[in-house]
Design a protein around this motif. Structure first.
Motif, PDB file in Angstrom:
ATOM      1  N   GLY A 224       0.935  -1.276   0.139  1.00 42.04           N
ATOM      2  CA  GLY A 224       0.018   0.111  -0.059  1.00 42.04           C
ATOM      3  C   GLY A 224       0.690   1.295  -0.012  1.00 42.04           C
ATOM      4  O   GLY A 224       2.036   1.374   0.348  1.00 42.04           O
ATOM      5  N   ARG A 225      -0.013   2.592  -0.039  1.00 40.71           N
ATOM      6  CA  ARG A 225       0.913   3.852  -0.328  1.00 40.71           C
ATOM      7  C   ARG A 225       0.042   4.433   0.768  1.00 40.71           C
ATOM      8  O   ARG A 225      -1.090   4.220   1.005  1.00 40.71           O
ATOM      9  CB  ARG A 225       0.613   4.339  -1.797  1.00 40.71           C
ATOM     10  CG  ARG A 225       0.794   5.803  -1.640  1.00 40.71           C
ATOM     11  CD  ARG A 225       0.200   6.253  -2.959  1.00 40.71           C
ATOM     12  NE  ARG A 225       0.610   7.823  -2.944  1.00 40.71           N
ATOM     13  CZ  ARG A 225      -0.111   8.907  -3.566  1.00 40.71           C
ATOM     14  NH1 ARG A 225      -1.205   8.513  -4.197  1.00 40.71           N
ATOM     15  NH2 ARG A 225       0.291  10.146  -3.263  1.00 40.71           N
ATOM     16  N   GLN A 226       0.779   5.546   1.495  1.00 44.82           N
ATOM     17  CA  GLN A 226       0.394   6.157   2.554  1.00 44.82           C
ATOM     18  C   GLN A 226      -0.364   5.242   3.745  1.00 44.82           C
ATOM     19  O   GLN A 226      -1.448   5.548   3.955  1.00 44.82           O
ATOM     20  CB  GLN A 226      -0.701   7.345   2.086  1.00 44.82           C
ATOM     21  CG  GLN A 226       0.388   8.238   1.306  1.00 44.82           C
ATOM     22  CD  GLN A 226       1.461   8.959   2.232  1.00 44.82           C
ATOM     23  OE1 GLN A 226       0.965   9.476   3.239  1.00 44.82           O
ATOM     24  NE2 GLN A 226       2.416   9.030   1.944  1.00 44.82           N
ATOM     25  N   VAL A 227       0.407   4.184   3.932  1.00 42.47           N
ATOM     26  CA  VAL A 227      -0.153   3.181   5.087  1.00 42.47           C
ATOM     27  C   VAL A 227      -0.392   3.905   6.373  1.00 42.47           C
ATOM     28  O   VAL A 227       0.646   4.358   6.815  1.00 42.47           O
ATOM     29  CB  VAL A 227       0.583   1.857   4.922  1.00 42.47           C
ATOM     30  CG1 VAL A 227      -0.150   1.036   6.178  1.00 42.47           C
ATOM     31  CG2 VAL A 227       0.643   1.330   3.521  1.00 42.47           C
ATOM     32  N   PHE A 237       1.862   7.934   8.479  1.00 41.58           N
ATOM     33  CA  PHE A 237       1.775   7.351   7.308  1.00 41.58           C
ATOM     34  C   PHE A 237       3.083   7.043   6.476  1.00 41.58           C
ATOM     35  O   PHE A 237       4.019   7.712   6.373  1.00 41.58           O
ATOM     36  CB  PHE A 237       1.052   8.311   6.238  1.00 41.58           C
ATOM     37  CG  PHE A 237      -0.305   8.638   6.887  1.00 41.58           C
ATOM     38  CD1 PHE A 237      -1.587   8.139   6.462  1.00 41.58           C
ATOM     39  CD2 PHE A 237      -0.790   9.878   7.753  1.00 41.58           C
ATOM     40  CE1 PHE A 237      -2.767   8.238   6.939  1.00 41.58           C
ATOM     41  CE2 PHE A 237      -1.948  10.173   8.089  1.00 41.58           C
ATOM     42  CZ  PHE A 237      -2.845   9.437   7.729  1.00 41.58           C
ATOM     43  N   LEU A 241       4.688   0.618   1.134  1.00 41.78           N
ATOM     44  CA  LEU A 241       4.701  -0.617   2.102  1.00 41.78           C
ATOM     45  C   LEU A 241       4.699  -1.621   0.993  1.00 41.78           C
ATOM     46  O   LEU A 241       3.893  -2.057   0.416  1.00 41.78           O
ATOM     47  CB  LEU A 241       3.962  -0.738   3.161  1.00 41.78           C
ATOM     48  CG  LEU A 241       4.156  -2.064   4.045  1.00 41.78           C
ATOM     49  CD1 LEU A 241       5.289  -1.900   4.804  1.00 41.78           C
ATOM     50  CD2 LEU A 241       2.861  -2.027   5.065  1.00 41.78           C
ATOM     51  N   TYR A 250       8.258  -7.765   5.787  1.00 44.50           N
ATOM     52  CA  TYR A 250       8.125  -6.297   5.143  1.00 44.50           C
ATOM     53  C   TYR A 250       9.144  -5.234   4.951  1.00 44.50           C
ATOM     54  O   TYR A 250       9.935  -5.347   5.567  1.00 44.50           O
ATOM     55  CB  TYR A 250       6.822  -5.638   6.197  1.00 44.50           C
ATOM     56  CG  TYR A 250       5.596  -6.335   6.128  1.00 44.50           C
ATOM     57  CD1 TYR A 250       4.480  -5.808   5.385  1.00 44.50           C
ATOM     58  CD2 TYR A 250       5.169  -7.302   7.304  1.00 44.50           C
ATOM     59  CE1 TYR A 250       3.216  -6.692   5.690  1.00 44.50           C
ATOM     60  CE2 TYR A 250       4.088  -7.845   7.167  1.00 44.50           C
ATOM     61  CZ  TYR A 250       2.924  -7.622   6.305  1.00 44.50           C
ATOM     62  OH  TYR A 250       1.593  -8.113   6.548  1.00 44.50           O
ATOM     63  N   ILE A 279       1.905  -4.744  12.443  1.00 42.15           N
ATOM     64  CA  ILE A 279       1.405  -5.424  11.070  1.00 42.15           C
ATOM     65  C   ILE A 279       2.065  -6.828  10.979  1.00 42.15           C
ATOM     66  O   ILE A 279       1.493  -7.803  10.658  1.00 42.15           O
ATOM     67  CB  ILE A 279       1.704  -4.717   9.955  1.00 42.15           C
ATOM     68  CG1 ILE A 279       1.075  -3.435  10.094  1.00 42.15           C
ATOM     69  CG2 ILE A 279       1.497  -5.295   8.717  1.00 42.15           C
ATOM     70  CD1 ILE A 279       1.377  -2.463   8.877  1.00 42.15           C
ATOM     71  N   ASN A 351      -4.647  -0.721   0.652  1.00 43.93           N
ATOM     72  CA  ASN A 351      -3.559  -1.882   0.985  1.00 43.93           C
ATOM     73  C   ASN A 351      -3.999  -3.033   0.026  1.00 43.93           C
ATOM     74  O   ASN A 351      -4.193  -4.167   0.549  1.00 43.93           O
ATOM     75  CB  ASN A 351      -3.958  -2.117   2.353  1.00 43.93           C
ATOM     76  CG  ASN A 351      -3.389  -0.930   3.329  1.00 43.93           C
ATOM     77  OD1 ASN A 351      -2.836  -0.246   2.784  1.00 43.93           O
ATOM     78  ND2 ASN A 351      -3.815  -1.177   4.634  1.00 43.93           N
TER      79      ASN A 351
END
Length: 359
Positions: A224-227, A237, A241, A250, A279, A351
């Motif tokens: 994802g972006r800006q998780v 953020f 990821l 990760y 996570i 995500n």
């Protein structure tokens, strides 16, 4: 609507599953047959090239024999392509460049002939050719992707980032992690110049995630972006990821639009801690951080990583050089590159998990 052929009844129970299984087996058999034909063709070309070399050396035959051989072979096998004087000279060069028949049989025979020509034309010596040949086999690269990786100097960039992996990760994971990271990363496929802000780069990377994943290398899956990370009620953020399928961990990637500063690693380390606690599962390895910046002082980066206990790396990314507008119009478009890679993957800002196709 198509009508059911006369005399056919509805298929019995289980027929659809059996048909799907048969289709898969037929497709696999076709692939094996194609690979077998390619293998025999590559070995044949190597043997022809070896024979030309041996006879020219032992009997003093000159270059004219290749012209004669091309004429005679095309007359004997008119339905076969590949016996032009030019291709026979490539066969000779192929055998001369790869004298080890075992390596030809075990590695090179897995690659189509046009891959062999790219290796011969674009690389200077056996060491680099072996490396790219092995990678092309491992990742099933198309010829165009192979050429792109050669021209982007993938070998020189692989494992060149400044990291602390040797002291923060056990072997062999530390070696694999180091080989999974490059320096610099080439983002010229985005069509952005050096004046682009980091958020523009981030957005473009997600928009063209297929090319981004290809540049990152095999094993990276987009998460994802800006998780969002909620830490004690405060929101943070992560820029990008990923999950690395081989490293089983990760990977947090942070983009910085300027020169590397030691304090950037503090923020990255905070994100690694949060991902590990919120996570990461018990089966995952410790999260790795990668800081991508426009420029860095290598010595400063080494010093900054020296006291960090979390696995991190620092690398540069390169965009297009600033060009006059009239010259920029001649650059290949993103659409052209995407057609070349023939991916078809798409992502949103959520995500989602998208794995890089190995071409």
């Amino acid at each position: 609507m198509s009508e059911k052929p006369v005399g056919l009844t509805d298929p019995p129970a289980g027929y659809a599953d059996w048909l799907a299984d048969l289709k898969g087996r037929i497709h696999s058999a076709q692939q094996r047959a194609t690979l077998a034909v390619n293998r025999e063709l590559v070995l044949l070309y190597w043997q022809i090239g070896r024979d030309i070399l041996q006879r020219q050396a032992a009997q003093g035959w000159g270059a004219k024999v290749i012209e004669r051989l091309a004429l005679d072979l095309r007359a004997a096998f008119p339905e076969m392509k590949g016996f032009s004087p030019r291709n026979l000279k490539y066969m000779r060069a192929f055998a001369e460049s790869w004298p080890d028949e075992t390596f030809v049989q075990e590695v090179l025979a897995q690659l189509p002939w046009y891959h062999q020509l790219a290796l011969l034309d674009k690389l200077p010596g056996p060491g680099t050719r072996k490396w790219y040949a092995a990678k092309a086999v491992e990742h099933n690269w198309s010829r165009n992707v192979l050429v792109m990786q050669i021209e982007s100097r993938l070998l020189e960039r692989t494992g060149a980032a400044v990291t602390n992996f040797p002291v923060t990760l056990p072997k062999p994971q530390s070696d694999l992690a180091r080989e999974s990271i490059k320096d610099p990363y080439r983002f010229d496929f985005l069509g952005l110049t050096g004046e682009a802000h980091e958020r523009e780069v981030e957005h473009a990377l997600v928009k063209h995630v297929t090319e981004f994943l290809l540049e990152l290398g095999a094993g990276f899956a987009f998460v994802g972006r800006q998780v969002l990370l909620d830490v004690g009620g405060d929101e943070f953020f992560i820029d990008l990821l990923f999950y690395h399928l081989k490293l089983r961990c990760y990977v947090v990637i942070e983009l910085k639009g300027g020169k590397f500063k030691p304090e950037h690693l503090g923020q990255l380390g905070f994100y690694l801690t949060a991902v590990d606690r919120q996570i990461k599962s018990e089966h995952d390895n410790p999260t790795i951080g990668l800081l991508l910046c426009k420029t860095k002082n290598k010595v400063v980066a080494e010093y900054a990583l020296g006291d960090k206990s979390q696995p991190m790396g620092v690398a540069e990314y390169k965009l297009l050089e600033s060009l006059p507008e009239e010259l920029q119009t001649s650059l290949p478009s993103i659409e052209q590159i995407e057609r070349e890679l023939a991916s078809g993957s798409s992502v949103s800002d959520g995500n989602e998990h998208v794995v890089a196709p190995e071409k």
